[in-house]
Structures are given as structure tokens and as C-alpha cells.
Design an enzyme around this catalytic site. Structure first.
Site, mmCIF file in Angstrom:
data_model
loop_
_atom_site.group_PDB
_atom_site.id
_atom_site.type_symbol
_atom_site.label_atom_id
_atom_site.label_comp_id
_atom_site.label_asym_id
_atom_site.label_seq_id
_atom_site.Cartn_x
_atom_site.Cartn_y
_atom_site.Cartn_z
ATOM 1 N N ARG A 79 0.850 -1.186 0.000
ATOM 2 C CA ARG A 79 0.000 0.000 0.000
ATOM 3 C C ARG A 79 0.880 1.228 0.000
ATOM 4 O O ARG A 79 1.666 1.440 0.910
ATOM 5 C CB ARG A 79 -0.914 -0.003 1.234
ATOM 6 C CG ARG A 79 -1.753 1.252 1.362
ATOM 7 C CD ARG A 79 -2.715 1.188 2.537
ATOM 8 N NE ARG A 79 -3.441 2.442 2.664
ATOM 9 C CZ ARG A 79 -3.251 3.318 3.665
ATOM 10 N NH1 ARG A 79 -2.355 3.062 4.613
ATOM 11 N NH2 ARG A 79 -3.930 4.454 3.710
ATOM 12 N N HIS A 123 -2.867 11.019 0.457
ATOM 13 C CA HIS A 123 -2.342 10.756 1.801
ATOM 14 C C HIS A 123 -1.705 12.049 2.308
ATOM 15 O O HIS A 123 -0.506 12.134 2.570
ATOM 16 C CB HIS A 123 -1.317 9.623 1.761
ATOM 17 C CG HIS A 123 -1.022 8.998 3.106
ATOM 18 N ND1 HIS A 123 -1.130 7.654 3.376
ATOM 19 C CD2 HIS A 123 -0.605 9.576 4.264
ATOM 20 C CE1 HIS A 123 -0.783 7.418 4.646
ATOM 21 N NE2 HIS A 123 -0.472 8.566 5.205
ATOM 22 N N GLU A 168 -7.173 8.680 6.104
ATOM 23 C CA GLU A 168 -7.361 9.347 7.396
ATOM 24 C C GLU A 168 -7.788 10.811 7.273
ATOM 25 O O GLU A 168 -7.072 11.738 7.713
ATOM 26 C CB GLU A 168 -6.093 9.234 8.240
ATOM 27 C CG GLU A 168 -5.704 7.824 8.570
ATOM 28 C CD GLU A 168 -4.696 7.745 9.697
ATOM 29 O OE1 GLU A 168 -4.195 8.769 10.162
ATOM 30 O OE2 GLU A 168 -4.394 6.614 10.132
ATOM 31 N N ASN A 293 -7.294 2.074 9.854
ATOM 32 C CA ASN A 293 -5.970 2.220 10.469
ATOM 33 C C ASN A 293 -6.170 2.218 11.976
ATOM 34 O O ASN A 293 -6.906 3.069 12.497
ATOM 35 C CB ASN A 293 -5.311 3.531 10.031
ATOM 36 C CG ASN A 293 -4.988 3.565 8.549
ATOM 37 O OD1 ASN A 293 -5.126 2.561 7.860
ATOM 38 N ND2 ASN A 293 -4.550 4.710 8.052
ATOM 39 N N TYR A 295 -4.226 1.977 15.798
ATOM 40 C CA TYR A 295 -2.978 2.057 16.563
ATOM 41 C C TYR A 295 -3.184 1.865 18.052
ATOM 42 O O TYR A 295 -2.389 1.225 18.730
ATOM 43 C CB TYR A 295 -2.262 3.385 16.293
ATOM 44 C CG TYR A 295 -1.664 3.439 14.902
ATOM 45 C CD1 TYR A 295 -2.365 3.940 13.815
ATOM 46 C CD2 TYR A 295 -0.391 2.915 14.687
ATOM 47 C CE1 TYR A 295 -1.820 3.951 12.544
ATOM 48 C CE2 TYR A 295 0.166 2.915 13.419
ATOM 49 C CZ TYR A 295 -0.555 3.440 12.350
ATOM 50 O OH TYR A 295 -0.011 3.439 11.093
ATOM 51 N N GLU A 353 -3.432 0.035 8.141
ATOM 52 C CA GLU A 353 -2.241 0.416 8.916
ATOM 53 C C GLU A 353 -2.370 -0.102 10.343
ATOM 54 O O GLU A 353 -3.439 0.004 10.935
ATOM 55 C CB GLU A 353 -2.051 1.946 8.986
ATOM 56 C CG GLU A 353 -1.628 2.602 7.712
ATOM 57 C CD GLU A 353 -1.425 4.090 7.878
ATOM 58 O OE1 GLU A 353 -1.084 4.540 9.002
ATOM 59 O OE2 GLU A 353 -1.639 4.830 6.896
HETATM 60 N N1 8P2 Z 1 1.652 8.531 13.708
HETATM 61 N N2 8P2 Z 1 1.716 7.755 13.041
HETATM 62 C C1 8P2 Z 1 1.864 6.629 12.222
HETATM 63 C C2 8P2 Z 1 0.977 6.693 10.957
HETATM 64 C C3 8P2 Z 1 1.402 7.810 9.989
HETATM 65 O O1 8P2 Z 1 2.784 7.726 9.711
HETATM 66 C C4 8P2 Z 1 0.579 7.601 8.717
HETATM 67 O O2 8P2 Z 1 1.007 8.466 7.677
HETATM 68 C C5 8P2 Z 1 -0.891 7.896 8.994
HETATM 69 O O3 8P2 Z 1 -1.654 7.334 7.931
HETATM 70 C C6 8P2 Z 1 -1.366 7.345 10.341
HETATM 71 O O4 8P2 Z 1 -1.013 8.072 11.452
HETATM 72 C C7 8P2 Z 1 -0.475 6.885 11.320
#
Ligand code: 8P2
Length: 449
Positions: A79, A123, A168, A293, A295, A353
Site C-alpha cells: 500500500r 495521503h 485518514e 488504520n 494504533y 495500517e
Molecule cells: N503517527 N503515526 C503513524 C501513521 C502515519 O505515519 C501515517 O502516515 C498515517 O496514515 C497514520 O497516522 C499513522
């Protein structure tokens, strides 16, 4: 007692993820136009240590080497995101053939090594030329985005089986328009809802364009962070409800339900517009999948001084936290997936993610950098996925964040999420122990866990 089998369903898709500005470097090479992140990163005081994406992982020039790293992991898919301003330097109109050619070469390299490309159109790196015309605050951006999407579909859909419109959108509006910590660095409770709404209008227009030109799959990627009340006090429960609506429903609801949760008017008050009803005929489009995504979670309490949510996260005692201040809470991943299915139905889902940033002491043995905390995070979260699948969630795949240590936006290079360590002075890539585990997980479809 026999170990539980974590074997995933046959055909489960294993990948890794990155994004253009975080890894490519060469942001203005070969006729590319500047993005808002090019500008933001070169604005004094915006980036930790003055780090920028000028070089990053030098992926624009080293992409063949990096595809070899993907092959070594046995990835099924990769991706990545497309830098809109490489392809359309002014955001609309003139196409830059050298910019388009980079992504065509990347896709061909992936396919040559049996790795399925998964392309994200946006992005966060909006063309600066469009920001100069109002960017996400200009309703015309829905058409600008659809024009860009159509260029990409016509150029690459013959070889790209999976597309996402946005990554996001919540981070774009909360970071870029409300709190100002991310590009374009605005701080306005009046702009954030407008940008949020236009992001989803643009996503809808991009999906419509795909239905006219595409032959594979398209979806949208949301960050979801489950919210749990700090106590059963009514004010904490209400604050948790607001925080959940603001982060987890603000974008999925207009995309999948064609409406907004009522909490948003409660949160933003007079700053929340009455959007035209016809807009939701655009925001709500049939998607072939949704990317989530994940975390961490948040434990939420009422905080009258916290703007605009009047809610604040509470750090949990005796828990492990990552370098980005995120609690390791794998149950939140299971809860997120079961909630998403319950609210939006049985839409095919991908974890697009998931990963963790920990400080890894530079201990390299047999060419592998030991990273026990990241390895533990991966094991726990893959186990949580297995629980969600057993609960009936239609989960089709998982993309680890990230293939490489990279530019963590305004946090710079210090937050390392990569399966591969990157020495940014030499550009040497070194597999971490988590990369070795992930390769075993892929080869055994999870049975090794
Ligand atoms: N912080 N963090 C890690 C990660 C970031 O590096 C990504 O670009 C985003 O899509 C999402 O926020 C997650």
C-alpha cells in the site's frame, strides 16, 4: 494444553504500507509541483529537528531496492500513496508525464515480483497550487480530485487492483485545520468542518469517477481509535460519546450512512454548518471495501477546558506506551472491528495500517536489529485480528505500518515504525526482528504465532 491456532482464512492478504511524502524524497524532481507538505516542512519551527521530506528514504530513486525488501518479506501487497502534485503539478490540467511514469514503473516493479499494488490517491500531500485556491475549503475540490483520480485510473487501473480515495481524513482536518500541527497549519473551528465535508465530497466524486473508468476495487481509509469512559459518571460517558463521534463517525457516517452524527453540532455549535442535503448523495457511495488504520485506544474524561470536545484522554497506569504516546491495547482492535461491522454492516474490511514506534537500542545480530517491543505489539494485534475474524468480521487483509522507518510528519524521523530500520545518513536498510517474524507469519498465514 495445545496452543491456539492463529491460522488466518485462506487467501488472507498480507501487506505493508507507506506514503509518498514520508518515504519518496525528491519532492520537486522531474517536473513535480510542490505540495503543502513541501511548504510546511520548509516553514521554520513546523518540523521536529527541522526534518523534511527532501530526501526521506530516497524511495523515488531506490524503489527497486525497496521492492526487493518487500519480496524478502513475502508480501502479497504493498500500500503506497501517489503524490498528486507529481502527476498534476498545478493540481488540475497539465499532466506531468515523468511524475506519472514513476508510479507506472513502481507498479510494474511490484507486479514483476508478485506484489499487488494498493494505491491511495490522497495521503495528506495536497498540491500547493490547490491550497492557493482554497484547498479543502473550496467546494470545487471535489471536481479537482475527481479529475486527478480519473487521470490515475486511466493510467494505472489496468495494473492496480485496489484503490483508496483518502487516507485518514480526520487527521487532515483535526491536525491541518483545527489545531494547526500539520499542513496546511490552520487553526479554525469554522474551517475544520468545511474541510471535513469537502474531503468526503471529494472521496465520493472520486468513487463516482472510478465507477465510470475502473474495473477493480475502490474504498476509503479511516483512522479509528475506540473511546472508553474514564468512569461511569454521566459527564465522562457524554465526553466519550462526543470523542467517539468526532473521530470515529465524522467521516465514516457521511461516506457509508449519508449523514452526520448529532454530536458534531453539539461539539462545534455555530461553527457546524447546515450542509445541503444533496451533498450526501455525493458523499455516500458504494465502496468495495473500507480500510481501517488502528494504533491505540483512548480512555476519555470530561474536560471543560479542552476545545472543542470538552474531553481529554487519560493516561492509564501500568500499561506500555509507544514513542508516540499510544497505549498498547490490542483489545481495542477487536472492539473497533466488531463495532464497525455493527454500525456499517458487513463491508469487506482491511487493516490498512497497524504498527508501533519504539526506541530500539542499536543491537544488530546476524544482520537483524532486535526490537522486542515492536515484535510483541505485532503478535498481540494479530491475535486481536483473529478474535475479530472468529466473531464474524469480514476482514480480508492486513498491512503493517510501515515497510520502512520514515518521516513521521511533523515529528520528523525520530519516531520509527518500520519493519526495516533506515539509517537516514547512509540510506542503509536493516531488517528488524519484527520483519523476520512478519515474514514467518505471512509464510504460515498466521500459524507461526
Ligand atoms: N503517527 N503515526 C503513524 C501513521 C502515519 O505515519 C501515517 O502516515 C498515517 O496514515 C497514520 O497516522 C499513522
Amino acid at each position: 494444553m495445545s496452543r491456539p491456532s492463529f491460522r488466518f482464512p485462506d487467501g488472507f492478504h498480507w501487506g505493508a504500507a507507506t506514503s509518498a511524502y514520508q518515504i519518496e524524497g525528491s519532492p520537486l524532481a522531474d517536473g513535480a509541483g510542490p505540495s503543502i507538505w513541501q511548504r510546511f516542512a520548509h516553514t521554520p519551527g513546523m518540523m521536529a529537528n527541522g526534518d523534511t521530506g527532501d530526501v526521506a528514504c530516497d524511495h523515488y530513486r531506490r524503489y527497486r531496492e525497496d521492492v526487493q525488501l518487500m519480496k524478502a518479506l513475502g508480501l502479497h501487497g504493498y500500500r503506497f500513496s501517489i503524490n498528486w502534485a507529481r502527476v498534476l503539478p498545478e493540481g488540475t490540467g497539465r499532466v506531468n508525464p515523468k511524475g506519472l511514469d514513476f508510479y507506472s514503473r513502481l507498479v510494474d516493479e511490484l507486479l514483476e515480483h508478485g506484489i499487488a499494488p494498493n494505491a491511495t490517491l490522497f495521503h495528506w500531500d495536497l498540491p500547493a497550487a490547490l491550497d492557493d485556491r482554497g484547498g479543502w475549503l473550496n467546494r470545487d475540490i471535489a471536481h479537482w480530485f475527481a479529475e486527478y483520480a480519473e487521470v490515475m485510473f486511466k493510467a494505472l487501473d489496468d495494473r492496480v487492483p485496489r484503490w483508496s480515495t483518502l487516507n485518514e481524513p480526520w487527521v487532515v482536518t483535526d491536525g491541518g485545520y483545527l489545531h494547526g500541527a500539520l499542513a496546511p497549519g490552520h487553526r479554525s473551528k469554522y474551517e475544520a468542518p468545511l474541510a471535513a465535508h469537502n474531503l468526503m465530497r471529494a472521496s465520493g466524486a472520486g468513487i463516482q469517477a472510478y465507477r465510470a473508468h475502473g474495473r477493480h476495487e475502490i474504498g476509503v481509509v479511516f483512522n479509528i481509535e475506540p473511546k472508553y469512559p474514564h468512569s461511569d459518571r454521566a459527564e465522562d460517558v457524554a465526553a466519550t460519546r462526543r470523542a467517539h463521534a468526532y473521530m470515529n463517525q465524522q467521516f465514516a457516517d457521511p461516506a457509508l450512512l449519508g449523514s452526520y452524527p448529532p454530536e458534531l453540532k453539539e461539539i462545534f455549535g455555530d461553527a457546524w454548518p447546515d450542509f445541503p442535503a444533496d451533498d450526501f448523495k455525493l458523499t455516500k457511495q458504494k465502496v468495495d471495501f473500507v480500510g481501517i488504520n488502528y494504533y491505540t485506544r483512548a480512555v476519555v474524561k470530561h474536560d471543560p477546558n479542552q476545545y472543542p470536545l470538552q474531553a481529554t484522554p487519560v493516561r492509564q497506569p501500568n500499561r506500555t506506551y509507544t514513542e508516540t504516546g499510544w497505549e498498547v491495547f490490542e483489545q481495542g482492535l477487536t472492539d473497533t472491528l466488531t463495532w464497525f461491522k455493527q454500525r456499517y454492516g458487513d463491508i469487506p474490511l482491511y487493516i490498512t495500517e497497524n504498527g508501533s514506534a519504539f526506541y530500539d537500542p542499536p543491537v544488530v545480530e546476524n544482520g537483524v536489529l532486535d526490537d522486542p517491543l515492536r515484535t510483541s505489539y505485532l503478535r498481540k494485534h494479530l491475535g486481536a485480528l483473529h478474535k475479530a475474524i472468529a466473531a464474524g468480521v469480514n476482514l480480508k487483509g492486513y498491512y503493517a505500518w510501515s515497510l520502512l522507518d520514515n518521516l513521521e510528519w511533523s515529528l520528523g524521523f525520530s519516531k520509527r515504525f518500520g519493519l526495516y530500520h533506515v539509517d537516514f545518513a547512509t540510506q542503509q536498510r536493516t531488517p528488524k526482528a519484527t520483519a523476520k517474524l512478519y515474514a514467518q507469519v505471512i509464510a504460515s498465514n498466521g500459524s507461526v504465532l
